[in-house]
Design an enzyme around this catalytic site. Structure first.
Site, PDB file in Angstrom:
ATOM      1  CB  CYS A  34       2.115   3.605   4.617  1.00 17.76           C
ATOM      2  SG  CYS A  34       1.455   4.582   5.375  1.00 17.76           S
ATOM      3  CB  CYS A  37       1.149   2.655   7.981  1.00 21.88           C
ATOM      4  SG  CYS A  37       0.201   3.136   6.686  1.00 21.88           S
TER       5      CYS A  37
END
Length: 115
Positions: A34, A37
């Site tokens: 991600c 993230c």
């Protein structure tokens, strides 16, 4: 402040660390793949010192801990879930600016927030 200032929780430790906490807890559900993230985790690590003793900030790798991820229906990364006395009181999906995260943590840390 390094990202290792965040508490790491797993499927095995989630109930004790998060649901059993006497303080409000923010859990950052993240994944290695991600892109947003890592910056969110860095921002939360910066804020961890500011909220020490008022809110626990934890991280959970969703790929490595599918039971908890499924139990809270986390479908997008990052997802931030706020718990108070083991109950979900707020959820933020996606990356947000530091000011918004600070405001959410402040609200979570107030004695009668989200009741």
């Amino acid at each position: 402040m390094p990202e290792d200032s965040l508490i790491t929780v797993t499927d095995d430790t989630f109930a004790d660390v998060v649901l059993g906490a006497r303080l409000p807890v923010l859990v950052d559900f993240w994944a290695e793949w991600c892109p947003p993230c890592r910056p969110v985790a860095a921002t939360l690590a910066e804020l961890a010192g500011e909220f020490a003793g008022r809110v626990l900030i934890a991280e959970l790798n969703s790929d490595e801990n599918p039971e908890t991820t499924r139990a809270y229906r986390v479908l997008s990364m990052p997802t931030l879930i706020f718990f108070r006395s083991g109950v979900v009181v707020n959820t933020i999906v996606g990356a947000r600016p530091k000011g918004m995260l600070r405001s959410a943590l402040t609200a979570a840390s107030e004695p009668y927030a989200n009741r």
